[in-house]
Structure formats: C-alpha cells, structure tokens
Design a protein around this motif. Sequence first.
Motif, PDB file in Angstrom:
ATOM      1  N   ASN A   1     -30.922  33.298  -4.782  1.00  0.00           N
ATOM      2  CA  ASN A   1     -29.683  33.739  -4.134  1.00  0.00           C
ATOM      3  C   ASN A   1     -29.875  33.556  -2.631  1.00  0.00           C
ATOM      4  O   ASN A   1     -30.205  34.496  -1.911  1.00  0.00           O
ATOM      5  CB  ASN A   1     -29.358  35.184  -4.500  1.00  0.00           C
TER       6      ASN A   1
ATOM      7  N   VAL B   1     -25.219  34.455  -1.452  1.00  0.00           N
ATOM      8  CA  VAL B   1     -25.130  35.911  -1.315  1.00  0.00           C
ATOM      9  C   VAL B   1     -23.691  36.399  -1.505  1.00  0.00           C
ATOM     10  O   VAL B   1     -23.472  37.573  -1.787  1.00  0.00           O
ATOM     11  CB  VAL B   1     -25.690  36.397   0.037  1.00  0.00           C
TER      12      VAL B   1
ATOM     13  N   SER C   1     -23.191  35.985  -5.740  1.00  0.00           N
ATOM     14  CA  SER C   1     -24.173  36.600  -6.637  1.00  0.00           C
ATOM     15  C   SER C   1     -23.804  38.016  -7.067  1.00  0.00           C
ATOM     16  O   SER C   1     -23.496  38.876  -6.244  1.00  0.00           O
ATOM     17  CB  SER C   1     -25.525  36.632  -5.925  1.00  0.00           C
TER      18      SER C   1
ATOM     19  N   THR D   1     -26.148  39.882  -8.437  1.00  0.00           N
ATOM     20  CA  THR D   1     -27.355  40.605  -8.054  1.00  0.00           C
ATOM     21  C   THR D   1     -27.232  41.148  -6.635  1.00  0.00           C
ATOM     22  O   THR D   1     -27.509  42.322  -6.370  1.00  0.00           O
ATOM     23  CB  THR D   1     -28.581  39.676  -8.162  1.00  0.00           C
ATOM     24  N   VAL D   2     -26.824  40.282  -5.713  1.00  0.00           N
ATOM     25  CA  VAL D   2     -26.660  40.722  -4.323  1.00  0.00           C
ATOM     26  C   VAL D   2     -25.492  41.703  -4.207  1.00  0.00           C
ATOM     27  O   VAL D   2     -25.546  42.665  -3.434  1.00  0.00           O
ATOM     28  CB  VAL D   2     -26.475  39.517  -3.384  1.00  0.00           C
TER      29      VAL D   2
ATOM     30  N   ARG E   1     -25.273  45.263  -2.305  1.00  0.00           N
ATOM     31  CA  ARG E   1     -24.226  45.440  -1.292  1.00  0.00           C
ATOM     32  C   ARG E   1     -23.402  46.687  -1.604  1.00  0.00           C
ATOM     33  O   ARG E   1     -23.045  47.456  -0.706  1.00  0.00           O
ATOM     34  CB  ARG E   1     -23.315  44.213  -1.232  1.00  0.00           C
TER      35      ARG E   1
ATOM     36  N   ALA F   1     -32.409  43.323  -3.097  1.00  0.00           N
ATOM     37  CA  ALA F   1     -32.149  42.320  -4.134  1.00  0.00           C
ATOM     38  C   ALA F   1     -33.338  41.361  -4.169  1.00  0.00           C
ATOM     39  O   ALA F   1     -33.826  40.938  -3.123  1.00  0.00           O
ATOM     40  CB  ALA F   1     -30.869  41.555  -3.845  1.00  0.00           C
TER      41      ALA F   1
ATOM     42  N   SER G   1     -34.686  37.721  -6.075  1.00  0.00           N
ATOM     43  CA  SER G   1     -34.322  36.569  -6.893  1.00  0.00           C
ATOM     44  C   SER G   1     -35.471  35.570  -6.906  1.00  0.00           C
ATOM     45  O   SER G   1     -36.309  35.555  -6.007  1.00  0.00           O
ATOM     46  CB  SER G   1     -33.051  35.902  -6.343  1.00  0.00           C
TER      47      SER G   1
ATOM     48  N   TRP H   1     -31.919  44.538   1.966  1.00  0.00           N
ATOM     49  CA  TRP H   1     -32.837  43.407   1.933  1.00  0.00           C
ATOM     50  C   TRP H   1     -32.431  42.409   0.850  1.00  0.00           C
ATOM     51  O   TRP H   1     -32.005  42.808  -0.236  1.00  0.00           O
ATOM     52  CB  TRP H   1     -34.254  43.874   1.630  1.00  0.00           C
ATOM     53  N   ASN H   2     -32.626  41.125   1.154  1.00  0.00           N
ATOM     54  CA  ASN H   2     -32.464  40.069   0.159  1.00  0.00           C
ATOM     55  C   ASN H   2     -33.745  39.244   0.143  1.00  0.00           C
ATOM     56  O   ASN H   2     -34.120  38.629   1.145  1.00  0.00           O
ATOM     57  CB  ASN H   2     -31.268  39.172   0.506  1.00  0.00           C
TER      58      ASN H   2
ATOM     59  N   ASN I   1     -36.141  36.274  -1.769  1.00  0.00           N
ATOM     60  CA  ASN I   1     -36.135  35.121  -2.662  1.00  0.00           C
ATOM     61  C   ASN I   1     -37.548  34.578  -2.826  1.00  0.00           C
ATOM     62  O   ASN I   1     -38.212  34.222  -1.842  1.00  0.00           O
ATOM     63  CB  ASN I   1     -35.215  34.031  -2.121  1.00  0.00           C
TER      64      ASN I   1
ATOM     65  N   ASP J   1     -33.222  30.870   5.280  1.00  0.00           N
ATOM     66  CA  ASP J   1     -33.731  31.262   3.963  1.00  0.00           C
ATOM     67  C   ASP J   1     -33.857  30.109   2.967  1.00  0.00           C
ATOM     68  O   ASP J   1     -34.826  30.043   2.212  1.00  0.00           O
ATOM     69  CB  ASP J   1     -32.920  32.429   3.385  1.00  0.00           C
TER      70      ASP J   1
END
Length: 235
Positions: A100, A105, A108, A110-111, A115, A126, A128, A165-166, A168, A218
């Motif tokens: 993601n 983002v 998704s 998941t995100v 959120r 999140a 991924s 936080w995201n 990957n 990213d």
Amino acid sequence: MSPRMPLRFLLTNDDGIEAPGLAALEAALPPGSRSIVVAPGQERSACSHQVTTSRPIRTQRIDARRIEVDSWPADCVRLAAHSMRDRFDWVLAGINHGANLGADVYYSGTVAAVREAALLGLPAIAVSHYRDRVLSEEDWQRATGWVRDILPSLLRRPLARGEFWNVNLPSLPAGPAMPQIVECDVDTNAVDQAYEASDGSFLYTGVYGKRGRQAGRDVDVCFSGRIAVSTLRLP
C-alpha cells in the motif's frame, strides 16, 4: 509503583479474518501484550474508506478474542471503538497481502482502517507486504520477524492527533538479514492510466512493479528492498 499494564491491540485487515497476514501480524505483537481481532469475514481489498450506514451490520463471534464482521475494514474499527474502546490501546491493520504505497493509501481498506482509527483519536499502524511473486508460508514467518523488530520503536514514539503510521515490507529473496528501515514521504505519482478497451469495456493493464517512482519516497524505498515507514496525516 504499580506494575505497567500490558499493551492491548485491536487487529483488523481487508483480506479477511482468516488471512495469513493477519495471523502473522498477531504473532509479531510484543511479548505479554493482549489482542482482539475484529475483521471482515471475506476479502475487502481496495474498498477504500467505505462504511455501512443503511443496513444492519452482521457480526459473528468466532471465539473469545475474534469477531467476524460482514462489512468493511473501517466499519470494523468503528464497531470496535463503539462497543469495546476500553479494551485496546492501539489499532493495527494488516499484514496486507500486497503493498500500500503512494496513491494506494487512498484505495486501500487496510489503510482506511487505521485512518478511521485516527479520526476517532486512536493511535494506529497499517502494515503491508509488497509482493512481486506468490508469498509463501516462509515469507509470512519472515514478515512476522520484521514487524516484531519494527513495532517497539513505533509504539514508543508519540503521534499527534490525526497522525498514523503506514509500513510497507519489501519483497526479497530468502535470507536472514533484516532490511534497512527508511522513514520516507509517500510518493505522489498517480497510478498508471493503462487500460485495454474491448466491446465497450475497459480492463486495467497496469503493472504494479513498473509504476512511476520518486527517488527516496515510499514506492522507491520499498521496491529497492527496504522497509518504508511513512507518517500519514488527516487533512
């Protein structure tokens, strides 16, 4: 001095409550922590931030710690916050079967789950896993180890209200080494506008691994074999 209370986590995803990534995430939690799982009963990938307001949302308790929800990931967080907010300190979503990154983002589920947590004033992460091939059982076991190493640092760091936080994870050949962790901004490139037209229909033909990438952001970080960690903020 009273003993420190164990951290409590709400876990969810958009791949479904039986997904191997969710089990991998739970296995990565810090020792002594507690968790509850509130997740969709089926895959809800790329559902973005959908919520249900016009029909009843069915739930089914699988066991003492797991609840299956007939709706979207954001709904899972909303329901958990409504009925059991005093039972968790953090919301974690993942480990998603696929990255993601960048524009993802916004698409998704998941995100969207984390959120939604941020909207509700809850700290959230999140996670991924980028894949350029089929992820094996060994891949998920390795992902558990990576996340287990990453989590303590993120959990100690304060988030401002509206931040989350995201994370990957990269797709790498088998090996014991821990990838470099890079904090980076989200890539702002749009997803490739690649479609094949046939009889009035359009089939998306973009190749995920060939998407545009900005150096140091990213997409570039994860595609180059490093773990991308980004701080996302509500508008």
